[in-house]
Design a protein around this motif. Structure first.
Motif, short mmCIF file in Angstrom:
data_model
loop_
_atom_site.label_atom_id
_atom_site.label_comp_id
_atom_site.label_asym_id
_atom_site.label_seq_id
_atom_site.Cartn_x
_atom_site.Cartn_y
_atom_site.Cartn_z
N SER A 27 39.11 33.14 44.42
CA SER A 27 39.71 34.40 44.02
C SER A 27 39.22 35.54 44.90
O SER A 27 38.03 35.81 45.00
CB SER A 27 39.38 34.71 42.56
OG SER A 27 39.95 35.93 42.17
N LYS A 29 39.34 38.62 44.44
CA LYS A 29 38.88 39.83 43.75
C LYS A 29 37.37 39.98 43.73
O LYS A 29 36.86 41.07 43.50
CB LYS A 29 39.42 39.86 42.33
CG LYS A 29 38.86 38.77 41.41
CD LYS A 29 39.48 38.91 40.02
CE LYS A 29 38.93 37.86 39.07
NZ LYS A 29 39.54 37.98 37.73
N TYR A 30 36.65 38.90 43.98
CA TYR A 30 35.20 38.98 43.95
C TYR A 30 34.58 39.39 45.27
O TYR A 30 33.35 39.50 45.38
CB TYR A 30 34.62 37.62 43.53
CG TYR A 30 35.05 37.20 42.15
CD1 TYR A 30 35.86 36.08 41.96
CD2 TYR A 30 34.66 37.91 41.02
CE1 TYR A 30 36.26 35.70 40.70
CE2 TYR A 30 35.05 37.53 39.75
CZ TYR A 30 35.86 36.42 39.60
OH TYR A 30 36.25 36.04 38.35
N SER A 52 35.34 45.47 46.66
CA SER A 52 35.86 44.59 45.61
C SER A 52 35.82 45.26 44.25
O SER A 52 36.46 44.80 43.30
CB SER A 52 35.03 43.31 45.54
OG SER A 52 33.70 43.61 45.16
N SER A 53 35.07 46.35 44.12
CA SER A 53 34.83 46.91 42.80
C SER A 53 35.54 48.23 42.54
O SER A 53 36.22 48.38 41.52
CB SER A 53 33.33 47.10 42.59
OG SER A 53 32.80 47.95 43.59
N ARG A 71 44.73 45.83 48.89
CA ARG A 71 44.58 44.46 48.41
C ARG A 71 45.38 44.30 47.14
O ARG A 71 45.53 45.23 46.35
CB ARG A 71 43.10 44.14 48.17
CG ARG A 71 42.42 45.01 47.14
CD ARG A 71 40.89 44.88 47.21
NE ARG A 71 40.47 43.51 46.97
CZ ARG A 71 39.28 43.02 47.33
NH1 ARG A 71 38.42 43.79 47.97
NH2 ARG A 71 38.96 41.77 47.06
N ASP A 72 45.92 43.12 46.95
CA ASP A 72 46.61 42.77 45.72
C ASP A 72 45.92 41.51 45.20
O ASP A 72 46.21 40.39 45.67
CB ASP A 72 48.10 42.53 45.98
CG ASP A 72 48.88 42.28 44.69
OD1 ASP A 72 48.25 41.91 43.66
OD2 ASP A 72 50.11 42.43 44.72
N ASN A 73 45.02 41.70 44.29
CA ASN A 73 44.25 40.56 43.79
C ASN A 73 45.10 39.57 43.02
O ASN A 73 44.76 38.39 42.93
CB ASN A 73 43.09 41.05 42.93
CG ASN A 73 42.02 41.77 43.75
OD1 ASN A 73 41.86 41.52 44.94
ND2 ASN A 73 41.29 42.67 43.11
N THR A 74 46.23 40.04 42.45
CA THR A 74 47.11 39.11 41.74
C THR A 74 47.79 38.14 42.70
O THR A 74 48.16 37.03 42.31
CB THR A 74 48.17 39.87 40.94
OG1 THR A 74 49.03 40.56 41.85
CG2 THR A 74 47.55 40.87 39.98
N ASN A 76 46.22 37.46 45.60
CA ASN A 76 45.12 36.96 46.42
C ASN A 76 45.29 37.31 47.89
O ASN A 76 44.98 36.51 48.79
CB ASN A 76 45.00 35.43 46.26
CG ASN A 76 43.62 35.01 45.81
OD1 ASN A 76 42.86 35.78 45.23
ND2 ASN A 76 43.28 33.75 46.08
N ASP A 102 29.10 43.61 48.03
CA ASP A 102 30.22 44.56 48.07
C ASP A 102 30.04 45.55 49.22
O ASP A 102 30.31 46.75 49.09
CB ASP A 102 30.36 45.31 46.74
CG ASP A 102 31.76 45.91 46.57
OD1 ASP A 102 31.91 46.89 45.82
OD2 ASP A 102 32.71 45.40 47.22
#
Length: 124
Positions: A27, A29-30, A52-53, A71-74, A76, A102
């Motif tokens: 993922s 997002k991390y 990332s945060s 970024r679009d974490n959904t 990836n 981070d």
């Protein structure tokens, strides 16, 4: 961990491109994430990074006001929107991830995972 960069190509000065970097097997997002580039005969340089945060970003001076990282974490996926391209932007562009602290900055050694390059050529 796999990163797939895409979106490079040839464009005239003043044109635009959007680079994408899709992560698989984990993922996104991390991770803090960044874009780097390496022009022929030059060292690789960090040009833009994103946290990332909290969404904080970094841009090197030469791309400020022209490039936008997102970024679009959904999905990836990491993006780099490049506008007002100049011949000096010609380079292989790489995405990279940082997973420890981070870190949002241009230091290459801080990044743990790298995608393959995608070539951007700006020429008339």
């Amino acid at each position: 961990v796999q990163l797939q960069a895409s979106g490079g190509g040839s464009v005239q000065p003043g044109g635009s491109l959007r680079l994408s970097c899709t992560a698989s097997g984990f993922s996104l997002k991390y991770f803090a994430a960044g874009w780097f580039r390496q022009a022929p005969g030059k060292e690789r340089e960090g040009i833009s990074c994103i946290s990332s945060s909290d969404g904080s970003t970094y841009y090197t001076d030469s791309v400020k006001g022209r490039f936008t990282i997102s970024r679009d974490n959904t999905k990836n996926t990491l993006y780099l929107q490049m506008n007002s391209l100049k011949p000096e932007d010609t380079a292989a562009y790489y995405c990279a991830l940082e997973g420890d602290s981070d870190y949002v900055g241009p230091l290459i050694d801080e990044y743990d995972y790298w995608g393959q390059g995608t070539l951007v050529t700006v020429s008339s």
